[in-house]
Design a protein around this motif. Sequence first.
Motif, PDB file in Angstrom:
ATOM      1  N   ALA A 529       0.821  -1.209   0.000  1.00  0.00           N
ATOM      2  CA  ALA A 529       0.000   0.000   0.000  1.00  0.00           C
ATOM      3  C   ALA A 529       0.852   1.255   0.000  1.00  0.00           C
ATOM      4  CB  ALA A 529      -0.936  -0.004   1.209  1.00  0.00           C
ATOM      5  N   ASP A 530       1.917   1.264   0.801  1.00  0.00           N
ATOM      6  CA  ASP A 530       2.783   2.447   0.862  1.00  0.00           C
ATOM      7  C   ASP A 530       3.504   2.679  -0.448  1.00  0.00           C
ATOM      8  OD1 ASP A 530       2.051   2.889   3.461  1.00  0.00           O
ATOM      9  OD2 ASP A 530       3.766   1.841   4.333  1.00  0.00           O
ATOM     10  N   LEU A 531       3.764   1.597  -1.204  1.00  0.00           N
ATOM     11  CA  LEU A 531       4.582   1.719  -2.405  1.00  0.00           C
ATOM     12  C   LEU A 531       3.779   2.216  -3.604  1.00  0.00           C
ATOM     13  CD1 LEU A 531       7.582   1.166  -3.135  1.00  0.00           C
ATOM     14  CD2 LEU A 531       6.812  -0.946  -4.203  1.00  0.00           C
ATOM     15  N   ILE A 532       2.625   1.617  -3.890  1.00  0.00           N
ATOM     16  CA  ILE A 532       1.958   1.966  -5.152  1.00  0.00           C
ATOM     17  C   ILE A 532       0.488   2.355  -5.001  1.00  0.00           C
ATOM     18  CG2 ILE A 532       3.472   0.404  -6.422  1.00  0.00           C
ATOM     19  CD1 ILE A 532       1.061  -1.412  -6.871  1.00  0.00           C
ATOM     20  N   ILE A 533      -0.071   2.318  -3.795  1.00  0.00           N
ATOM     21  CA  ILE A 533      -1.460   2.753  -3.634  1.00  0.00           C
ATOM     22  C   ILE A 533      -1.468   4.248  -3.343  1.00  0.00           C
ATOM     23  CG2 ILE A 533      -3.590   2.467  -2.316  1.00  0.00           C
ATOM     24  CD1 ILE A 533      -2.890   0.075  -4.026  1.00  0.00           C
ATOM     25  N   PRO A 534      -2.220   5.056  -4.105  1.00  0.00           N
ATOM     26  CA  PRO A 534      -2.303   6.493  -3.815  1.00  0.00           C
ATOM     27  C   PRO A 534      -2.730   6.735  -2.370  1.00  0.00           C
ATOM     28  CG  PRO A 534      -3.304   6.018  -5.936  1.00  0.00           C
ATOM     29  CD  PRO A 534      -2.994   4.696  -5.305  1.00  0.00           C
ATOM     30  N   ARG A 535      -2.207   7.811  -1.786  1.00  0.00           N
ATOM     31  CA  ARG A 535      -2.403   8.071  -0.363  1.00  0.00           C
ATOM     32  C   ARG A 535      -3.884   8.061   0.024  1.00  0.00           C
ATOM     33  NH1 ARG A 535       1.025  10.180   3.206  1.00  0.00           N
ATOM     34  NH2 ARG A 535       2.466  10.726   1.507  1.00  0.00           N
ATOM     35  N   ARG A 538      -5.211   4.405   0.548  1.00  0.00           N
ATOM     36  CA  ARG A 538      -4.455   3.396   1.305  1.00  0.00           C
ATOM     37  C   ARG A 538      -5.261   2.789   2.438  1.00  0.00           C
ATOM     38  NH1 ARG A 538       1.297   6.715   1.419  1.00  0.00           N
ATOM     39  NH2 ARG A 538       1.722   6.467  -0.822  1.00  0.00           N
ATOM     40  N   GLU A 539      -5.963   3.630   3.209  1.00  0.00           N
ATOM     41  CA  GLU A 539      -6.720   3.092   4.338  1.00  0.00           C
ATOM     42  C   GLU A 539      -7.798   2.132   3.858  1.00  0.00           C
ATOM     43  OE1 GLU A 539      -6.056   3.259   7.505  1.00  0.00           O
ATOM     44  OE2 GLU A 539      -4.248   4.365   6.917  1.00  0.00           O
ATOM     45  N   ARG A 543      -8.086  -1.868   4.820  1.00  0.00           N
ATOM     46  CA  ARG A 543      -9.313  -2.466   5.383  1.00  0.00           C
ATOM     47  C   ARG A 543      -9.770  -3.650   4.554  1.00  0.00           C
ATOM     48  NH1 ARG A 543     -10.826   2.992   6.109  1.00  0.00           N
ATOM     49  NH2 ARG A 543     -12.099   2.887   4.215  1.00  0.00           N
ATOM     50  N   GLU A 544      -9.710  -3.518   3.226  1.00  0.00           N
ATOM     51  CA  GLU A 544     -10.124  -4.623   2.359  1.00  0.00           C
ATOM     52  C   GLU A 544      -9.198  -5.825   2.522  1.00  0.00           C
ATOM     53  OE1 GLU A 544     -10.177  -2.944  -1.486  1.00  0.00           O
ATOM     54  OE2 GLU A 544     -11.957  -1.712  -1.152  1.00  0.00           O
ATOM     55  N   MET A 545      -7.888  -5.578   2.653  1.00  0.00           N
ATOM     56  CA  MET A 545      -6.938  -6.680   2.844  1.00  0.00           C
ATOM     57  C   MET A 545      -7.178  -7.373   4.187  1.00  0.00           C
ATOM     58  SD  MET A 545      -5.063  -7.143   0.217  1.00  0.00           S
ATOM     59  CE  MET A 545      -3.747  -8.138   0.922  1.00  0.00           C
TER      60      MET A 545
END
Length: 1008
Positions: A529-535, A538-539, A543-545
């Motif tokens: 999430a920190d690498l390629i998910i837009p800020r 991310r949350e 939550r989905e993961m």
Amino acid sequence: MLAIVVFIFALAVTLFLGNSAKAYSEQGLKAEFNFQVRQTTKRIEERMATYEQVQRGAQAFLMASDSVNREEFRLYVSSLRLEEKYPGIQGLAISQIVPKDMKEQHIATVRREGFPNYTIFPTSERDTISTITHIEPFSGLNLRAHGYDMLTDSVRREAMERARDTGQAAASGKVKLIQENGERDQSGLVMYFPVYRRGATVTTVEERRKNIVAWIGAPFRMNDLMAGLGGERSSDIIMAIYDGNEVSNQALLFHSIETPSQSLNHASLLQAQEQITVGGRPWTLLIRSSPVFETRLQSSEPTIIVLGGVIASAILSILFWSLASGRKRALALANSMTNHLRESEFRWKYALEGAGDGVWDLDTATGKIMFSKRWKEMLGYADSDLKGEQSEWVRLIHPEDLSATMRIADEFLSGVRPTYSNEFRMQCKDGSWKWILARGTAVSRTNDGAILRAIGTHTDITEHKQNEEALQESNNRLAMEQHRMRVILENSHDAFVALDSDGHITDWNVKAEQTFGWTSEEALGKDFADLIIPREHREAHRREMMQFSETDNKNLTSNVIEAAALHKDGHVVPVELALAGVPQLEGFAVSAFIRDISERKEAERNQAERAKALEEARVALQHSQKLEAVGKLTGGVAHDFNNVLQTIGGNVELLRFMLAGQHAIEKRLDGVMSAVDRGAKLSSQLLAFARRQPLQPVVINPSRIVVEMEDLLQRALGEAIALQTSFPENLWNVAVDRGQFENVVLNLTINARDAMPDGGILSIVLKNETVSSRSMHLGKHVPDGEYVFVLVADNGIGMSNEVLDQAFEPFFTTKPLGVGTGLGLSMAYGFVKQSGGYIQIDSAPGEGTAISIYLPKVPEAEETVPSEEGEAPVGGSETILVVEDDAEVRATVVGLLSDLGYEVIEAHDGESGLDRLRSGKHVDLLFTDVVMPGPISSPMLAQEGKVLIPDLAVLFTSGYTRNALVSGGQLEKGVQLLSKPYNREQLAKRIRQVLASSTVKKDFQRLA
């Protein structure tokens, strides 16, 4: 008495040592058997896991593409080399779901693909059919499976439905494969993987059942599947595999002996029952020790120990008996026997430690070596086959191991090594080679530490070596499979990313590096999430993961979604993800195929823009067609309508001249003339909107026109509205029809007045404007160039979008009935377009309206027009030829010209007009209608007249020219035109202007 006590004590020690040796031997036998059981179970699980991975690879192959044709599937399966690398698996098949009502269409489609005999079998009344449409290798026994409906078999159907509902691999129960042909049939099973509809959500059982489209099936023949699993030691065990948890003949899947009843004749010493799970289905493994195994591991050491102990006990008893008869002899014998017993005890103790192994005893002084019987039997030799010499031992060592073996032995014998231990190969009597673990220890040494005597064992570790090699080979195969999968993933057109249960990246292929900009070294171990998910997302992603890891819906295969990902440089990449849950020892990991869809999104945007452009073009074409239709209608009406107006107006002018002084009649005639003027204006506006009005452009300066019109405009606005004008001193010139330009400014002013019922401000701004691609504030439809910008803006009630869309339409108006014609803006639009300019409206309710006009700049100087104010109409004595096809119009014109003093000759068409010119009578001016019947048109008449009378002046007249004398919407250079309807004053002035211009030309030519 003492001798008897010693004898009994020695026998007791002997029995204890014999029992211990027997227990140790049985323990070694059991440990070896348990090792065989563990290895066999592990190999079966590894083999089935590897084969399951093959099917997962096929599932990933199908998931990576929208559609897979037969050739692609054949090439993929061929690259796996199933027969060579994966024994027992008959092939890979795709079992496609076919609705019952689509059955005949499906059969016809497959037959057209090159399978004329294809059909679905066996027949079934089920609503759903799952037929094998693809199977590779497509040869041999597999040909029998093409078209087989797997759902017709209850055992297969149970596994298929389990795979469908769980999303995981599912093995069927015991079945007879459809490939079997009755020759050497084997028990079989089928492993299934589900294939869901691409892009569908499959998080619940209901969604999976709704979106299943096919299965990947792999048929297995059990005897072929288990072939070679035990290696060279496969004969050590007797193994049977049963489907399910019960042991019965009906559930028997595999037996290592072709005729299982033969194994019942042997009562095995050791037996184990194991449970494993393959594809979600339990297997029961019944494993027993074989006669070969039990015979090979039997040891004679306990018997040797007991016999040796009895002999030693007897010797001790005799020794103690001898003591009673002779002390010296007894002591000497006791010392000798004690040493012998100590050596014997040490030898047997060491032999006990290596129970089941061969024993050797080396005397370095003599070079003699004693090999036990077991030592020789281990290599297949009889007791008499080998000499008791060290050279025999050296002779049997494998040439590749000899150098290292001798070096280690020399180091031990010289005292460098305290103990001896080494592994090497020795040759058996039959020529084969066995791996030997040799161990030894020193019995006696010299003062400098060199060994005088050593004793040790040889242990057969061939099976352990083979097990290690088999395990290594299995690991190598697994590594090769992993490498093959890695090659597939590295060459995939999609990015592949694997995450552990905590969301950290564990795999990152080359395409992922290209798509997101992060190298594999930079990405591995990072939080996904920190690498390629837009800020901002991310949350929600976390939550989905978390929800995914905590629920039972572990399989996300084929759940294709669109999302936004972040590139290393910060820009957002639109992607399409296909996710799959992978069970781990703890929790679930996620594998994701990620496709960069930037090009597709760009194509969609381009398609949308093209669609928008096409729609705009369609609207523009529709508008153009509407204008063309209005133009044709207007042109068709204008000619006759203007002739009617000309007749009425001309006769009114004649009556006014004849009835001068009769005020009541003059008032009536003024009313008629006013109606003629309104009709003429209406006709002119329609022609202007339809761009059919022949313009007579002159070079003007718009600011001068506006200044001259200020009083007129202010009177039109009234006292409640203020007029503000603004323009630079160096305003550029434009080439337009002066009269039409004045009409446009006046009409826009009147429209602004009506939009400000409570008063306001009208601003007229003129300025020089250079339009370029960087002029973003300008109209998007205005090409680059230099323009005079005319802005007419009010702060009135404004217009809604609906009104704006129709503002330029003819006869459209928001004014009350009877107020205005709805042609003001449409006339302005037509005039501007016909003059090569551009016009647009900006407005909003309550914010006023701004009309922007762009007229092309011209470099020529402004043309001066002489003032005509106060000039009374004058006539003359010249001869004028009037050519007009409408008799009433012709009579009216002839009357007006005659009243002005001219000599008039008349003709009804071009041909008769040409006859008049050829008659020889001098004519000063040809006054001809533009549109006339007959073979001689008015332009041809004028041209022939110029030939006959070089100084002939020509004045055309028309209510509508029908594009005659017009080029690009403007009169051709040098053409003089008086538009119908006209009054007596207009006619008189224009006649004098044309005659004067002709006289100037003749004077100039005479002087030249």
